[in-house]
Each structure stands twice: as structure tokens, then as C-alpha cells.
Scaffold this active site. Structure first.
Site, PDB file in Angstrom:
ATOM      1  N   ASN A 154       0.308  -1.152   5.298  1.00  0.00           N
ATOM      2  CA  ASN A 154       1.188  -0.411   6.221  1.00  0.00           C
ATOM      3  C   ASN A 154       0.508  -0.535   7.572  1.00  0.00           C
ATOM      4  O   ASN A 154      -0.470   0.175   7.837  1.00  0.00           O
ATOM      5  CB  ASN A 154       1.245   1.090   5.897  1.00  0.00           C
ATOM      6  CG  ASN A 154       1.978   1.426   4.617  1.00  0.00           C
ATOM      7  OD1 ASN A 154       3.138   1.787   4.637  1.00  0.00           O
ATOM      8  ND2 ASN A 154       1.282   1.340   3.493  1.00  0.00           N
ATOM      9  N   CYS A 171      -4.750  -3.210   2.947  1.00  0.00           N
ATOM     10  CA  CYS A 171      -4.483  -3.130   4.382  1.00  0.00           C
ATOM     11  C   CYS A 171      -5.696  -3.413   5.261  1.00  0.00           C
ATOM     12  O   CYS A 171      -6.089  -4.550   5.422  1.00  0.00           O
ATOM     13  CB  CYS A 171      -3.846  -1.779   4.725  1.00  0.00           C
ATOM     14  SG  CYS A 171      -3.077  -1.852   6.360  1.00  0.00           S
ATOM     15  N   LYS A 229      -9.510   1.490  -1.778  1.00  0.00           N
ATOM     16  CA  LYS A 229      -9.705   0.970  -0.410  1.00  0.00           C
ATOM     17  C   LYS A 229     -11.063   1.392   0.157  1.00  0.00           C
ATOM     18  O   LYS A 229     -11.371   2.594   0.223  1.00  0.00           O
ATOM     19  CB  LYS A 229      -8.576   1.497   0.468  1.00  0.00           C
ATOM     20  CG  LYS A 229      -8.540   0.978   1.888  1.00  0.00           C
ATOM     21  CD  LYS A 229      -7.285   1.518   2.580  1.00  0.00           C
ATOM     22  CE  LYS A 229      -7.081   1.019   3.972  1.00  0.00           C
ATOM     23  NZ  LYS A 229      -5.805   1.539   4.545  1.00  0.00           N
ATOM     24  N   GLU A 275      -6.410   8.604   7.526  1.00  0.00           N
ATOM     25  CA  GLU A 275      -6.885   8.226   6.184  1.00  0.00           C
ATOM     26  C   GLU A 275      -8.245   8.836   5.871  1.00  0.00           C
ATOM     27  O   GLU A 275      -8.524   9.190   4.735  1.00  0.00           O
ATOM     28  CB  GLU A 275      -6.937   6.708   6.046  1.00  0.00           C
ATOM     29  CG  GLU A 275      -5.561   6.095   5.988  1.00  0.00           C
ATOM     30  CD  GLU A 275      -5.588   4.656   5.538  1.00  0.00           C
ATOM     31  OE1 GLU A 275      -6.116   4.374   4.465  1.00  0.00           O
ATOM     32  OE2 GLU A 275      -5.072   3.811   6.287  1.00  0.00           O
ATOM     33  N   ASN A 282      -7.261   5.825  -1.686  1.00  0.00           N
ATOM     34  CA  ASN A 282      -6.143   4.931  -1.397  1.00  0.00           C
ATOM     35  C   ASN A 282      -6.331   3.738  -2.352  1.00  0.00           C
ATOM     36  O   ASN A 282      -7.242   2.925  -2.158  1.00  0.00           O
ATOM     37  CB  ASN A 282      -6.194   4.518   0.073  1.00  0.00           C
ATOM     38  CG  ASN A 282      -4.947   3.789   0.508  1.00  0.00           C
ATOM     39  OD1 ASN A 282      -4.189   3.283  -0.319  1.00  0.00           O
ATOM     40  ND2 ASN A 282      -4.733   3.718   1.809  1.00  0.00           N
ATOM     41  N   GLU A 337       0.868  -1.192   0.000  1.00  0.00           N
ATOM     42  CA  GLU A 337       0.000   0.000   0.000  1.00  0.00           C
ATOM     43  C   GLU A 337       0.908   1.247   0.000  1.00  0.00           C
ATOM     44  O   GLU A 337       1.968   1.239   0.622  1.00  0.00           O
ATOM     45  CB  GLU A 337      -0.819  -0.039   1.301  1.00  0.00           C
ATOM     46  CG  GLU A 337      -1.663   1.196   1.591  1.00  0.00           C
ATOM     47  CD  GLU A 337      -2.276   1.163   3.009  1.00  0.00           C
ATOM     48  OE1 GLU A 337      -1.621   0.643   3.942  1.00  0.00           O
ATOM     49  OE2 GLU A 337      -3.407   1.644   3.160  1.00  0.00           O
TER      50      GLU A 337
END
Ligand code: CDV
Length: 360
Positions: free
Chosen positions: A233, A208, A138, A158, A120, A47
Site C-alpha cells: 500500500n 511493501c 514485515k 505503522e 504486519n 498488504e
């Protein structure tokens, strides 16, 4: 018929705020060459592989923030990204890589205080086609819009910088990655059942935090996914994010974080009869933020076939046979015979928890 595939996770050690794009690209190219010497046909990168995991920082300068994003439409041509795709084409290796996707339209409808610049994202590049054949954004964005009040907290902003993915969990076939597969209209193909498990590999991407949510896995499982790709991550120690009910040392917390990572990959691979590959960005990023390693390749029976031994740049490699997915798909997890969708209504009608009434 075996449908074998030589598969690699390209785990990366830390990428710092001070790392230049050129330095990071050189590392990605080295990893891809290493995977090539092992005969890899498909390599997964982490990622946000091109930069540090910037959502841990509160970045207010628009110019600085834009440095961490790339446009999906210029991945194959921008000097920041093209070298990786060019090398993948030259080596005839498919790649999947995560990056922060610049898309200002993503900001529409974002929550108060957010500074959404895009998604993302990860893409899948087919070397044989010379093009990106799939894109995933994501869905499950962890963390908060605002930093934690604790000045020493590890933040996960995020929800501040990204909009939740809007492309769903769309499985796709990787063109000509595996030899001797059935093609549409091919000889001897009469019924839909005849083609199950015989075509080009069925892949799905997640990023992730998505790996912790069974809903995404099942959406892929329902499309017959054979291999799930997940770059990540994951902080090794983030008590403000995870809670502090059971105090832990950083070492204990990291052991737990690796355990939960593998639990997700192994359990969900088993319950959806698929392989999975996960690639970490690991080690101490920006000097003080520890990320777990644990990149691994897992089987449809839930076993770890290969895993990282370090928290640095490392190739994790395994040769897999997609035919191994058939046993679970046809027996224990034959969805068509055993699922009971009339009993699962809550899954798509309710988001949060509603407890039963208190007893008198
Ligand atoms: N990048 C991530 O999505 N990280 C999350 C958080 C919770 C550490 C993860 O699920 O690993």
C-alpha cells in the site's frame, strides 16, 4: 529442465473504512476466480488486503482497532478469512496474502506512545497441502508512532500499531507447485551442487516498505530465492512522509512513487537473480488517500514482464520459467565465487550513517 509457473498478482482497488469484510472478501474471491481462468498456479494479494490501510488513521478505540486485525491461528477457519483459503483449495491455487496479525505478545518492549497490537504479516498457503506453509512479518515499518503535526498530512502509523517483524527473511519451498522437481533423497542426487535450481521453487515474502531495503533481498538471495512476493500500500502523495525539499504536484509525486517501486523490484530482482511479483492496493482509499498501482512481475534480468494497467481490481499475469534464474546465479551474481564478506562488516554492525571525519 524448464520449471514453469503461471503466476498472478491480484491488484486491488481501494478498500474503504466503510467497506464491510464481506464486500472485500467477495472481491478477493472474484480476483482468485479470474486468475484461475488464466490458469494461475500462484496468486499474490496485497498488504493488509482484508481492510483499508488503517495505519494512516489515528484509532484510539480498542474495539475499532481490533476490527482491522485477524489471528494467524484462525485464518483457515474464521468466517472473515476462510472463504478465500477454501476457494484456493478448491481451485488448486497457492495464495499469499497480507493482513494485520493480532498478537498481543508483540507489544512487549514497544516504544513509548505506541499501541502495538501485533504484526504486519503475510502468509503463504499451499493448496496441495491445504495448509499455511510459511509466514512473514514485515521488518521495515515506515512512518511514525505519533501523527504528523500538519493536520492535512497523510500519516503512516505503522510503528504505532505493529512491532517490527521477528521472523527474519526465511526462504521456503512451495510444495509441488512446479512439476518434475527433485525431492530429497531422489534418484541421482549425490552432491549439494546437483540439486541447485532443481527442487521445489524457493520463495520469499516481503511487505511493501521492505522492498526498498537491499538487506532483505540479499538475505533471500543467499538462500537461492527464485521468486520474491511483495504486497504493498504505497501512498501516491505524502510530502510529510517523504520530505518536501523538491516540491511536487500530486501527479509528479505519484509518477515518482511508481518509478521507485519498479526500480526496487527490477533492480533487486536483477541483483539477486530472481523473479519478483508485487501486488498493490491502489486508488483513492477512504475517499481521499491516493495509493499507487504498478503491480508487476519482473524477471531475473530486471525486466518487467507484466504490469497493471489500472488502479482498480485487476489480475496481472505471466508464465515464468524459474530456470531463467540460473544464468545470473551461475555467472554475474555467483555469490560463492564473487562475494567478499570480509569487506561488508558495516552492514551488520552499524545501523545509522557515520560519516568520515571532516577534512581540516
Ligand atoms: N505500506 C508501506 O510500507 N508503505 C511505505 C510508505 C513509505 C509509503 C512504502 O514503502 O511504500
Amino acid at each position: 529442465m524448464p520449471r514453469t509457473l503461471k503466476l498472478a498478482a491480484a491488484q486491488m482497488g481501494p478498500v474503504h473504512l466503510t467497506s464491510t469484510r464481506t464486500e472485500t472478501m467477495d472481491r478477493l474471491l472474484t480476483l482468485l476466480r479470474q486468475a484461475s481462468t488464466l490458469g494461475a498456479q500462484l496468486v499474490l494479494f496485497p498488504e493488509t488486503a482484508l481492510t483499508t490501510f488503517f495505519p494512516r488513521h489515528l484509532i484510539t478505540s480498542p474495539d475499532e482497532l481490533s476490527n482491522y486485525f485477524d489471528s494467524a491461528s484462525t485464518l483457515l477457519t474464521s468466517p472473515n478469512t476462510a472463504p478465500l483459503f477454501n476457494l484456493a483449495k478448491e481451485l488448486n491455487i497457492d495464495i499469499s496474502i497480507g493482513f494485520a496479525e493480532w498478537d498481543e505478545s508483540a507489544a512487549a518492549g514497544s516504544v513509548a506512545g505506541a499501541n502495538v497490537k501485533g504484526y504486519n504479516t503475510s502468509v503463504y498457503y499451499s493448496a496441495r497441502k491445504g495448509e499455511i506453509v510459511a509466514k512473514y512479518r514485515k521488518v521495515h515499518l515506515p512512518g511514525t508512532v505519533e501523527p504528523f503535526s500538519n493536520p492535512d498530512a497523510v500519516n503512516q502509523l505503522e510503528k504505532r500499531y505493529f512491532a517490527p517483524g521477528n521472523l527474519g527473511f526465511q526462504a521456503f519451498r512451495a510444495p509441488d507447485l512446479v512439476k518434475s522437481v527433485l525431492k530429497k533423497g531422489g534418484h541421482g542426487v549425490e552432491a549439494k551442487e546437483d540439486v541447485k535450481g532443481k527442487g521445489d521453487p524457493i520463495l520469499g515474502m516481503m511487505i511493501c516498505n521492505d522492498r526498498r531495503w537491499v538487506e532483505g533481498w540479499r538475505c533471500y538471495g543467499l538462500q537461492g530465492v527464485e521468486l520474491v512476493l511483495c504486497g504493498y500500500n504505497t501512498a501516491g502523495f505524502a510530502p510529510d512522509l517523504w520530505g518536501t525539499r523538491k516540491p511536487m504536484t500530486p501527479e509528479e509525486a505519484e509518477t515518482d512513487a511508481v518509478f521507485h517501486h519498479k526500480l526496487c523490484m527490477q533492480g533487486n530482482s536483477y541483483m539477486n537473480s530472481c523473479f519478483s511479483v508485487s501486488a498493490a492496493k491502489a486508488g483513492m482509499e477512504d475517499g481521499k488517500y491516493d495509493l499507487i498501482g504498478g503491480s508487476c512481475i519482473t524477471s531475473p534480468e530486471g525486466h518487467v514482464l507484466a504490469e497493471a494497467k489500472t488502479k482498480g481490481d485487476e489480475i496481472v499475469f505471466a508464465e515464468i520459467d524459474l530456470e531463467d534464474c540460473r544464468q545470473g546465479m551461475e555467472k554475474t551474481f555467483d555469490f560463492g565465487r564473487h562475494r567478499r564478506i570480509e569487506q561488508y562488516g558495516l552492514i551488520t554492525t552499524q545501523t545509522g550513517v557515520v560519516e568520515p571525519e571532516l577534512l581540516g
